[in-house]
Design a protein around this motif. Structure first.
Motif, PDB file in Angstrom:
ATOM      1  N   PRO A 324       0.825  -1.203   0.000  1.00 19.38           N
ATOM      2  CA  PRO A 324       0.000   0.000   0.000  1.00 19.38           C
ATOM      3  C   PRO A 324       0.865   1.262   0.000  1.00 19.38           C
ATOM      4  N   SER A 325       0.323   2.332  -0.587  1.00 18.66           N
ATOM      5  CA  SER A 325       1.034   3.610  -0.616  1.00 18.66           C
ATOM      6  C   SER A 325       1.159   4.165   0.786  1.00 18.66           C
ATOM      7  N   PRO A 326       2.287   4.812   1.087  1.00 19.73           N
ATOM      8  CA  PRO A 326       2.426   5.421   2.409  1.00 19.73           C
ATOM      9  C   PRO A 326       1.336   6.462   2.654  1.00 19.73           C
ATOM     10  N   THR A 327       0.901   6.560   3.890  1.00 21.25           N
ATOM     11  CA  THR A 327      -0.104   7.549   4.246  1.00 21.25           C
ATOM     12  C   THR A 327       0.552   8.917   4.347  1.00 21.25           C
ATOM     13  N   PRO A 328       0.055   9.905   3.632  1.00 19.76           N
ATOM     14  CA  PRO A 328       0.658  11.252   3.719  1.00 19.76           C
ATOM     15  C   PRO A 328       0.569  11.786   5.138  1.00 19.76           C
ATOM     16  N   ALA A 329       1.563  12.588   5.496  1.00 16.69           N
ATOM     17  CA  ALA A 329       1.534  13.224   6.808  1.00 16.69           C
ATOM     18  C   ALA A 329       0.405  14.245   6.842  1.00 16.69           C
ATOM     19  N   PRO A 330      -0.195  14.464   8.007  1.00 15.55           N
ATOM     20  CA  PRO A 330      -1.261  15.477   8.118  1.00 15.55           C
ATOM     21  C   PRO A 330      -0.693  16.870   7.852  1.00 15.55           C
ATOM     22  N   PRO A 331      -1.531  17.844   7.529  1.00 12.34           N
ATOM     23  CA  PRO A 331      -1.043  19.199   7.261  1.00 12.34           C
ATOM     24  C   PRO A 331      -0.220  19.776   8.406  1.00 12.34           C
ATOM     25  N   ALA A 332      -0.589  19.460   9.666  1.00 10.99           N
ATOM     26  CA  ALA A 332       0.184  19.989  10.797  1.00 10.99           C
ATOM     27  C   ALA A 332       0.018  19.101  12.010  1.00 10.99           C
ATOM     28  N   GLU A 333       1.148  18.856  12.697  1.00 12.29           N
ATOM     29  CA  GLU A 333       1.151  18.142  13.970  1.00 12.29           C
ATOM     30  C   GLU A 333       2.069  18.890  14.936  1.00 12.29           C
ATOM     31  N   VAL A 334       1.545  19.194  16.102  1.00  9.69           N
ATOM     32  CA  VAL A 334       2.305  19.909  17.122  1.00  9.69           C
ATOM     33  C   VAL A 334       2.270  19.079  18.397  1.00  9.69           C
ATOM     34  N   HIS A 335       3.449  18.802  18.980  1.00  4.95           N
ATOM     35  CA  HIS A 335       3.521  17.996  20.196  1.00  4.95           C
ATOM     36  C   HIS A 335       4.393  18.699  21.230  1.00  4.95           C
ATOM     37  N   ALA A 336       3.829  18.926  22.406  1.00  5.02           N
ATOM     38  CA  ALA A 336       4.558  19.474  23.561  1.00  5.02           C
ATOM     39  C   ALA A 336       5.334  20.731  23.198  1.00  5.02           C
ATOM     40  N   LEU A 337       4.732  21.600  22.367  1.00  6.81           N
ATOM     41  CA  LEU A 337       5.414  22.800  21.882  1.00  6.81           C
ATOM     42  C   LEU A 337       5.462  23.877  22.966  1.00  6.81           C
ATOM     43  N   SER A 338       6.657  24.410  23.183  1.00  5.07           N
ATOM     44  CA  SER A 338       6.835  25.586  24.034  1.00  5.07           C
ATOM     45  C   SER A 338       7.724  26.573  23.288  1.00  5.07           C
ATOM     46  N   VAL A 339       7.399  27.868  23.425  1.00  6.60           N
ATOM     47  CA  VAL A 339       8.170  28.928  22.775  1.00  6.60           C
ATOM     48  C   VAL A 339       8.437  30.020  23.801  1.00  6.60           C
ATOM     49  N   ARG A 340       9.708  30.342  23.972  1.00  4.60           N
ATOM     50  CA  ARG A 340      10.095  31.435  24.865  1.00  4.60           C
ATOM     51  C   ARG A 340      10.702  32.547  24.019  1.00  4.60           C
ATOM     52  N   ARG A 341      10.175  33.771  24.221  1.00  2.00           N
ATOM     53  CA  ARG A 341      10.645  34.918  23.450  1.00  2.00           C
ATOM     54  C   ARG A 341      10.888  36.080  24.397  1.00  2.00           C
ATOM     55  N   ALA A 342      12.112  36.600  24.403  1.00  2.00           N
ATOM     56  CA  ALA A 342      12.477  37.752  25.235  1.00  2.00           C
ATOM     57  C   ALA A 342      12.050  37.536  26.688  1.00  2.00           C
ATOM     58  N   ARG A 343      12.435  36.387  27.239  1.00  2.00           N
ATOM     59  CA  ARG A 343      12.153  36.030  28.631  1.00  2.00           C
ATOM     60  C   ARG A 343      10.663  35.845  28.928  1.00  2.00           C
ATOM     61  N   ILE A 344       9.847  35.789  27.873  1.00  2.00           N
ATOM     62  CA  ILE A 344       8.412  35.553  28.039  1.00  2.00           C
ATOM     63  C   ILE A 344       8.075  34.212  27.421  1.00  2.00           C
ATOM     64  N   GLU A 345       7.388  33.359  28.180  1.00  2.00           N
ATOM     65  CA  GLU A 345       6.978  32.059  27.660  1.00  2.00           C
ATOM     66  C   GLU A 345       5.677  32.254  26.899  1.00  2.00           C
ATOM     67  N   ALA A 346       5.799  32.393  25.571  1.00  2.00           N
ATOM     68  CA  ALA A 346       4.642  32.721  24.740  1.00  2.00           C
ATOM     69  C   ALA A 346       3.726  31.528  24.536  1.00  2.00           C
ATOM     70  N   LEU A 347       4.293  30.318  24.496  1.00  2.00           N
ATOM     71  CA  LEU A 347       3.501  29.094  24.348  1.00  2.00           C
ATOM     72  C   LEU A 347       4.026  28.055  25.318  1.00  2.00           C
ATOM     73  N   ARG A 348       3.083  27.253  25.879  1.00  2.00           N
ATOM     74  CA  ARG A 348       3.471  26.224  26.835  1.00  2.00           C
ATOM     75  C   ARG A 348       2.746  24.921  26.537  1.00  2.00           C
ATOM     76  N   HIS A 349       3.510  23.894  26.204  1.00  2.00           N
ATOM     77  CA  HIS A 349       3.011  22.516  26.105  1.00  2.00           C
ATOM     78  C   HIS A 349       1.770  22.421  25.202  1.00  2.00           C
ATOM     79  N   ILE A 350       1.911  22.917  23.979  1.00  2.00           N
ATOM     80  CA  ILE A 350       0.803  22.892  23.022  1.00  2.00           C
ATOM     81  C   ILE A 350       0.814  21.561  22.272  1.00  2.00           C
ATOM     82  N   ASP A 351      -0.334  20.900  22.252  1.00  2.00           N
ATOM     83  CA  ASP A 351      -0.547  19.711  21.425  1.00  2.00           C
ATOM     84  C   ASP A 351      -1.692  20.016  20.472  1.00  2.00           C
TER      85      ASP A 351
END
Length: 578
Positions: A324-351
């Motif tokens: 069978p053909s491989p299943t295409p990846a979904p348009p977007a997957e986010v796991h345990a995403l955190s983003v810190r910008r200029a000492r500010i935690e802009a995102l925390r543990h996004i799934d």
């Protein structure tokens, strides 16, 4: 206070005046709301009050505009600064200092006010607009809505006699918008400040207006009257008025409270049916129409519907066997995403998992992290921790020529995408970048917002027209994942309806759409699912009806009027009533 006497404005190179025969007066201590479709000249009328037209924009002004007795033809903007405070559609172009507190003080310094007066007014304004915690923040690090509040604050501190506001709530969350409008109402009622304001989100502001000035079409005479009278003849009106038209109410209601008092019969008629399982009701995409069942943030990898864009990529590498053909990846997957910008935690543990054919509305107060999440998905920001995958690729490590085929972002500031000298050149470049058939971008632009000339410079467009051009540029590539940051800023209801129709078509074809918005009416019309953010965390994730109906801040007008029944849009009600 403000007087227009047979005013017409013709810009250099234009065959016809942008506005013609404008003749009306804004009395002292009144709030007059300027309404009309995108591109009819509302910003031109506003800029004529502050003297920006014609001293800054050029062109020819015929007639006479006076403010507190001063003729704007003979007084330049700096000579009107003590009586007129102006906030345009683009707050970034308004700032001259680096921090919020300095920006609030700058106008008063220019006028030579005493230091103790300046200090008191800065503190008062910080409290009024909820900016106290941001006083020392660099303006460049603020969200779009926070920047808009800072821009409004900077013109309030000098205490001008007249305020000119162009789309003042367009980037504000519902609660912040209510706070700003409450401040304006206090200034009008308690201090006698005169306010002339243009705003497309009429559901937020119509109840505050003393009078409405209507520009129905380009070049048409301006009409001035009571809000209810003008809404009866206006080509643009909020959902509460649309429901009034549908129900045959007279006079038309302007507030949710007025409509609720008269909605008993409509609620009784609707009690025998349920909202249809449609996009507006938050239903998941239909797999037979190119979408897949809705996936929650905790889902594993979904099974996307096949799309013509992905099939050739995998057919080349599939051996001619029964494998069978491989299943295409979904348009977007986010796991345990955190983003810190200029000492500010802009995102925390996004799934978050986004599936083909799904439309997701990111909502939450200003500064909640919505734009940061979109910028991470498109590779402009590198995650601090966690993983982000777009069609199986890591965005910040993928070359832009490759990434553009998989994800496209329309940012809050459309000028970031526009660099050519004319609309036609911009569209030609978009066709070439996307390897699309010549004329694709121009056709799309005409569909979304007709009447934009080819030879116009993008900077000469209104904010709504610039946004529509940026949308057309990104949509030309038809990326499997489309990201939109406040896509309805500056758009009237007709333009927004055309945008909704086009985005629904893309979703039905299997494109995934994620939009960050404060426009609760847009979310009700378009989104299958709402993800609510607060302080960088996901606090709610579910079907649109489940999330917004239970929220006083994010519920659309129809929901508030017809509660406890779960109706979201006038279109749903119209369909149910036959």
């Amino acid at each position: 206070m403000i007087r227009f006497e047979d005013v017409s404005v013709t810009y250099d190179g234009a065959a016809e005046p942008t506005v013609r025969g404008v003749d009306f007066e804004v009395p002292e201590g009144e709030l007059v709301l300027l309404v009309g479709p995108s591109g009819v000249g509302k910003s031109t009328v506003l800029n004529a009050v502050s003297g920006l037209v014609p001293h800054f924009t050029g062109g020819t002004l015929r007639g006479r505009v006076t403010v507190a007795g001063r003729d704007t033809r003979t007084h330049k903007p700096r000579e009107l600064a003590d009586v007129v405070g102006t906030v345009g559609q683009d707050p970034l172009s308004h700032f001259v200092t680096d921090t919020v507190e300095d920006e609030l003080a700058y106008g008063m310094e220019s006028l030579g006010l005493a230091p103790d007066v300046m200090r008191r007014r800065v503190e008062e304004t910080l409290d009024l607009l909820g900016l106290t915690d941001l006083r020392n923040r660099p303006i460049a690090t603020l969200s779009g809505g926070q920047q808009q509040r800072a821009a409004i604050g900077s013109v309030l501190t000098p205490h001008p006699k007249a305020l000119i506001l162009d789309e003042p709530t367009s980037a504000l969350d519902p609660a912040a918008a209510e706070e700003v409008l409450a401040v304006l109402q206090r200034l009008v009622h308690d201090l006698g400040t005169t306010v002339l304001m243009a705003e497309h989100r009429l559901e937020r502001v119509i109840q505050y207006a003393d009078q409405v000035a209507l520009l129905p079409t380009p070049g048409a005479p301006l009409q001035l009257g009571a809000p209810a009278d003008m809404m009866a003849v206006s080509p643009v009106y909020p959902p509460v008025v649309a429901l009034g038209h549908l129900a045959g109410w007279s006079p038309l209601p302007l507030t949710v409270r007025d409509a609720r008092r008269r909605a008993g019969k409509v609620r009784e008629q609707l009690s025998l049916t349920e909202p249809a399982g449609s996009r507006a009701a938050g239903a998941a995409p239909d797999p037979k129409r190119g979408g897949t069942p809705q996936a929650r943030a905790s889902d594993t990898t979904p099974t996307p519907a096949p799309t013509h864009r992905w099939r050739p990529l995998f057919r080349k590498h599939t051996p001619p066997t029964l494998t069978p053909s491989p299943t295409p990846a979904p348009p977007a997957e986010v796991h345990a995403l955190s983003v810190r910008r200029a000492r500010i935690e802009a995102l925390r543990h996004i799934d978050l998992t986004v599936t083909p054919g799904e439309t997701i509305a990111l909502m939450g107060r200003n500064g909640a992290g919505k734009s940061t999440l979109l910028n991470t998905l498109v590779g402009l920001i590198e995650p601090s921790t966690g993983t982000v995958q777009v069609s199986g690729r890591t965005p910040h490590r993928t070359p832009p020529p490759d990434l553009i085929r998989h994800v496209g972002l329309v940012p809050q500031e459309p000028r970031d995408l526009l660099y050519a000298d004319t609309v036609a050149t911009e569209c030609t470049a978009a066709d070439q970048d996307a390897q699309a058939t010549p004329g694709t971008c121009r056709t799309l632009l005409s569909t979304l917002l007709p009447g934009i000339p080819d030879d116009t410079h993008p900077r000469d467009l209104s904010e709504g027209q610039r946004l529509t051009l940026a949308l057309a540029v990104v949509l030309t590539a038809r990326p499997p994942l489309l990201l939109l940051d406040e896509p309805t800023r500056g758009l009237d209801y007709a333009a927004k309806a055309r945008l909704v129709t086009h985005l629904r078509t893309l979703a039905a074809e299997g494109h995934a759409i994620v939009l960050a918005t404060h426009d609760v009416e847009l979310a009700a019309e378009l989104a299958h699912r709402v993800v609510l953010l607060a302080d960088g965390e996901v606090i709610a994730d579910g079907p649109t009806a489940d999330v917004v109906v239970s929220s006083p801040s994010f519920a659309p007008q129809v929901t508030k009027i017809l509660a406890p029944q779960q109706w979201l849009t006038v279109a749903q009600v119209r369909e149910a009533l036959g």
